[in-house]
Design an enzyme around this catalytic site. Sequence first.
Site, PDB file in Angstrom:
ATOM      1  N   LEU A  19       0.840  -1.205   0.000  1.00  0.00           N
ATOM      2  CA  LEU A  19       0.000   0.000   0.000  1.00  0.00           C
ATOM      3  C   LEU A  19       0.869   1.247   0.000  1.00  0.00           C
ATOM      4  O   LEU A  19       0.522   2.274  -0.561  1.00  0.00           O
ATOM      5  CB  LEU A  19      -0.900   0.007   1.240  1.00  0.00           C
ATOM      6  CG  LEU A  19      -1.947  -1.099   1.327  1.00  0.00           C
ATOM      7  CD1 LEU A  19      -2.605  -1.089   2.707  1.00  0.00           C
ATOM      8  CD2 LEU A  19      -2.979  -0.955   0.230  1.00  0.00           C
ATOM      9  N   VAL A  27       4.035  -0.915   4.148  1.00  0.00           N
ATOM     10  CA  VAL A  27       2.669  -1.252   4.583  1.00  0.00           C
ATOM     11  C   VAL A  27       2.023  -2.063   3.462  1.00  0.00           C
ATOM     12  O   VAL A  27       2.051  -1.632   2.297  1.00  0.00           O
ATOM     13  CB  VAL A  27       1.845   0.024   4.863  1.00  0.00           C
ATOM     14  CG1 VAL A  27       0.411  -0.338   5.225  1.00  0.00           C
ATOM     15  CG2 VAL A  27       2.465   0.831   5.997  1.00  0.00           C
ATOM     16  N   ASP A 139       5.285  13.718  14.595  1.00  0.00           N
ATOM     17  CA  ASP A 139       5.439  13.740  13.130  1.00  0.00           C
ATOM     18  C   ASP A 139       4.090  13.981  12.467  1.00  0.00           C
ATOM     19  O   ASP A 139       3.755  13.390  11.433  1.00  0.00           O
ATOM     20  CB  ASP A 139       6.059  12.431  12.612  1.00  0.00           C
ATOM     21  CG  ASP A 139       6.613  12.577  11.187  1.00  0.00           C
ATOM     22  OD1 ASP A 139       6.809  11.545  10.512  1.00  0.00           O
ATOM     23  OD2 ASP A 139       6.827  13.734  10.754  1.00  0.00           O
TER      24      ASP A 139
END
Length: 276
Positions: A19, A27, A139
Amino acid sequence: MAVFKLDNVEDLYAIGNVLGSGHFGQVREVRERATGVLWAGKFLKLKKGAGSRLGLERKSVEKEVEILQSLQHQNIMALKDVFESRAELVLIIELIKGGELFDFIAEKENLTETEAIEFMKQILEGVSYMHQKYVAHFDLKPENIMLSDKHAPNPDIKIIDFGMAHRFIQGEEYKSLGGTPQYIAPEIINYEPLSTAADMCLSGLSPFQGETDEETLRNIVAMNYEFEPHYFSQTSNMAKDFIQKLLVKDQSERITAEECLVHPWIKPLNRTQIAK
Ligand SMILES: COc1cc(-c2ccc3ncc(-c4cccc([C@@H](O)NCCN(C)C)c4)n3n2)ccc1O
């Protein structure tokens, strides 16, 4: 040392397409064999030895997992399981199908303030929840704000990527130099002790963006920004007031996520107050 499931992840999950990938690893879509349910698998390569330059320190992944296991909120991605093999850890996470908020907004003709307020409210709900648990994300940036289902009438926001997150312990001093130049707080650039306030410098389009990272960092430290008419001519004064309260150099003076949720732009006192 945390111990994760030692089963072979492929015995329980069929591994699907990639992904996305980044500093965090890869991922992939995974299908739970027992139920057929789709999940996201975050595959992380671990350092093979102290001298190894490749891979992540096991301790840093353990820290991310411990933080994720302590967070249960509809606007924060949910961790389901963790598997470990010799040189890899796999985090099984809820699959977030709606893509990045940034892309969703870019695909729209324009985003009304009412729509922006709804997204901002959900982001603030998730951030306020983690801050109340003394967790800072460190982040937060548009790429790490995703949507559950971009075709839903009111898509849910999902905050992802806790690879730099930290849980504060009472009285401890914590410093970090990580983050993404366009979105990091001045106290990170100045290597000062940090707090959850560093998460409150999130914006869609960085108002500090310079020609180079160095110029961007200088703009942040100088709090050198302006509401360019090209982008802000249709923005309400209430929205500008909200932004100005976030872009404050002194972290102790910066508005908190909890305070943002009761700011008149997010929670108008009455109907007439909207879009002033
Ligand atoms: C647990 O930590 C992470 C989870 C995820 C995650 C979790 C659930 C999930 N469902 C779908 C996706 C997904 C789909 C497409 C691209 C990406 C990712 O590579 N890009 C997202 C933002 N990026 C800059 C981290 C992620 N994800 N990504 C991404 C990065 C992480 O560090």
